[in-house]
Write a protein that holds these residues in place. Sequence first.
Motif, PDB file in Angstrom:
ATOM      1  N   ALA A   2     -26.884  30.226  -6.042  1.00 55.29           N
ATOM      2  CA  ALA A   2     -26.859  31.220  -4.972  1.00 55.29           C
ATOM      3  C   ALA A   2     -27.764  32.399  -5.303  1.00 55.29           C
ATOM      4  N   ILE A   3     -27.691  32.855  -6.556  1.00 55.30           N
ATOM      5  CA  ILE A   3     -28.519  33.997  -6.950  1.00 55.30           C
ATOM      6  C   ILE A   3     -29.998  33.615  -6.958  1.00 55.30           C
ATOM      7  N   ALA A   4     -30.276  32.435  -7.490  1.00 55.38           N
ATOM      8  CA  ALA A   4     -31.666  31.987  -7.552  1.00 55.38           C
ATOM      9  C   ALA A   4     -32.268  31.899  -6.151  1.00 55.38           C
ATOM     10  N   THR A  62     -28.535  42.348  -2.306  1.00 56.40           N
ATOM     11  CA  THR A  62     -27.943  41.180  -1.651  1.00 56.40           C
ATOM     12  C   THR A  62     -27.071  40.389  -2.627  1.00 56.40           C
ATOM     13  N   ILE A  63     -27.596  40.248  -3.852  1.00 58.03           N
ATOM     14  CA  ILE A  63     -26.845  39.519  -4.878  1.00 58.03           C
ATOM     15  C   ILE A  63     -25.520  40.221  -5.156  1.00 58.03           C
ATOM     16  N   SER A  80     -20.487  41.921 -10.870  1.00 55.79           N
ATOM     17  CA  SER A  80     -21.238  43.179 -11.029  1.00 55.79           C
ATOM     18  C   SER A  80     -22.687  42.876 -11.370  1.00 55.79           C
ATOM     19  N   VAL A  81     -23.568  43.779 -10.955  1.00 60.57           N
ATOM     20  CA  VAL A  81     -24.949  43.759 -11.433  1.00 60.57           C
ATOM     21  C   VAL A  81     -25.004  44.853 -12.485  1.00 60.57           C
ATOM     22  N   ASP A  82     -24.935  44.455 -13.757  1.00 59.93           N
ATOM     23  CA  ASP A  82     -24.714  45.450 -14.806  1.00 59.93           C
ATOM     24  C   ASP A  82     -25.942  46.312 -15.057  1.00 59.93           C
ATOM     25  N   THR A  83     -27.100  45.710 -15.102  1.00 61.63           N
ATOM     26  CA  THR A  83     -28.295  46.497 -15.384  1.00 61.63           C
ATOM     27  C   THR A  83     -29.512  45.805 -14.808  1.00 61.63           C
TER      28      THR A  83
END
Lengths: 427, 427
Positions: free
Chosen positions: B364-366, B409-410, B418-421
Amino acid sequence: MREIKVGILGFGTVGSGTVKILQDNADAISARIGAEIVVSRVAVRDLTKPRDVSLHAPTLTTNPQDITDDPDIEIVAELIGGVEPARTLVERAIANGKNIVTANKEMVAKVGHDLRIAAQSSGKDFFMEASVAGGIPIIATLGESLAGNQVREIAGIVNGTTNYILTKMTQEGAAFEKVLSEAQSLGYAEAEPSSDVDGYDAQYKIAILASLAFGSRVNVEDVQVEGIRHISPRDIVVAKELGYRIKLIATAQGSPNGMRVRVNPTLLPLKHPLATVDGVFNGVFVRGDAVGDLTLIGRGAGSLPTGSAVVGDIIHCARNIVAGATGRVPYMASHDLPMLPAASSWSKFYARVRVLDRPKALAAIATIFGDHDVSIESVIQRAMPDEEAEIVWVTHEVREQDVHAALATIHALPVVRSVDTALRVME
Amino acid sequence: MREIKVGILGFGTVGSGTVKILQDNADAISARIGAEIVVSRVAVRDLTKPRDVSLHAPTLTTNPQDITDDPDIEIVAELIGGVEPARTLVERAIANGKNIVTANKEMVAKVGHDLRIAAQSSGKDFFMEASVAGGIPIIATLGESLAGNQVREIAGIVNGTTNYILTKMTQEGAAFEKVLSEAQSLGYAEAEPSSDVDGYDAQYKIAILASLAFGSRVNVEDVQVEGIRHISPRDIVVAKELGYRIKLIATAQGSPNGMRVRVNPTLLPLKHPLATVDGVFNGVFVRGDAVGDLTLIGRGAGSLPTGSAVVGDIIHCARNIVAGATGRVPYMASHDLPMLPAASSWSKFYARVRVLDRPKALAAIATIFGDHDVSIESVIQRAMPDEEAEIVWVTHEVREQDVHAALATIHALPVVRSVDTALRVME
């Protein structure tokens, strides 16, 4: 806008880079000076040779006196190299009231003192940034930015050819001769490589840096020099295992008592800022009493990097001309500091010895080191083919003459097959 | 020997280092100038405060106008810091015909343009080597040695506090807050650390370097800035595994179309000359069209290293005074290059995302990256506690706005915790 006329002696690698930069960046350079630089004459040996950089045909001349004697030329850039005819032409140009910019390490190292005195007497500039380490501004840094410091020490990788060879030997495990011949085919080493691989090029450069750093004349012949021909892939591997890289290091240390100036292949710990200066790059490390440790890394050769240093000097000089301030930095080699003997210097050492694999070899060698006041930091013994063993020693800081005396005695031991290498180790 | 009188505004860390160097190396400095530097007045806030460096009592004054208005003083060294009262005092000194040496990054970054124009109009020097990277001669290098170049890019580690913190985090795996409080107790970080750790100190410095490199005014507020508070030990470990070090990098890129000037924590490959600049050391990397890549590494703060830069400037100015050549280098910020928007810049990026460990998360992320034209160089997925997985992405060179849009979006995906960094990656 005012024009400042420049004459160039020599139109080889550095000369063509210099002209290219002056052409490509002409507008910016004019704005930065407040005057226009015009290359009015270039002296060449062969008018018909094809060249990368185009110049109006009348600019070229085969007679260098068209430059040294031209009353309209204010700056002469000497980019020929070698002592003669460069020295005679520079002397003549100075006598005719020209400012000098030179890239000529040999001339500066051997007769720079007299030339600089002559330029100073006539109130003219004598700039030589390009003579050491190509595009790295080490000479301006020593003479201007660090002028508030007493410089204690300089250590430099100032020869790109040997650094390329040692880097390749480190990356590929290849032997010196093999990498040298590759470097020759790539144009990184001369067909006659002695000036680089035997350390003479570095000798000139460190003599120049030492004279500037310590304000003293330095006799080039007094600079001890050791090249890299005897460095084996085995030394490089063992040094790597111990956390070191082998580099050809030109060093100068100064105190009110005298100077030590020398060129040696040296083991640098990976933490040293010069340890990771690889390939054809050069690096110069300076320790000053106020600034502390400062390291400059960049391209030490090549048409444009060296041309960058020449053009920087031309701009510096042109700004002085505009301000009526040529000769504004007094020439400083007022001292004649003695050169302290290498034998009495202190350093850590690395030595690699091959012995017949007898239990007593280690003890016998250790005893000899002890007898000579050489104290040992670490030892590695390893079995080798043919019933031999290799013993690698790293000493604490010891007197150089003690190490050499000890190794001579060790070499004479019946159990010792060979003393393969003894190298200095830097902290 | 001729005397040149210097007045010093501010007698803190830099001021006392400056005076100490001028005292300790007085003889050498006089010889190098051909004139004697005399510190005739030092303005302080408190006459009774004990100080490391001794001065004759009458030298001290609490009235800075005793310096700006003293007709015998030729050089005023402004070592107070901050915009006011420094700016008003410097303006007054210039109006009174003084040459200026300053270590004040904030003043130079914010109002340096007007001050330099004023100094130029009265034919006086305005030097500021100590305002950026302490003892490293980057300003002289840009303005003089590299004056033949068009500078394409500067990248610097110009804040010692954040470099110390990131180095300690790298060496010890400790968290930001823990290392910060250690640094505070050691005096390497201020009690109010925002100026350092949020990047504002670096913002001033890169604004100054960009204005010199590209000959353009730079509005400090337009310099995008990102600090290091959000860097976790996990990021540092993962970056290390991938062959990178995380450093707070101030960058400036210039072209005839405009500039990009910013401060970001950045992943540097170990081969990059700044990757191994550790602890409180600073380093500045410059790419010029002629010189190629040049790197300067040294102490970016401290009494003597910064004093070394101030004294270097005082000597430079004094030589100009002796030669009647103050103001010899024209002030160059003649352009007003636009600041190009960060969103349209290209870079490699590193992103660390935590997901619920479901087989479809990676796909999904890709897919989202692909939809946003973000092409991926490498991916590592690892199981974590609590049925989570960590996915680390390194992209190819992509447009910054595309990465940020993709990550937004991700972030909204149900499988994403979470999108950590998300950090820039330098080549």
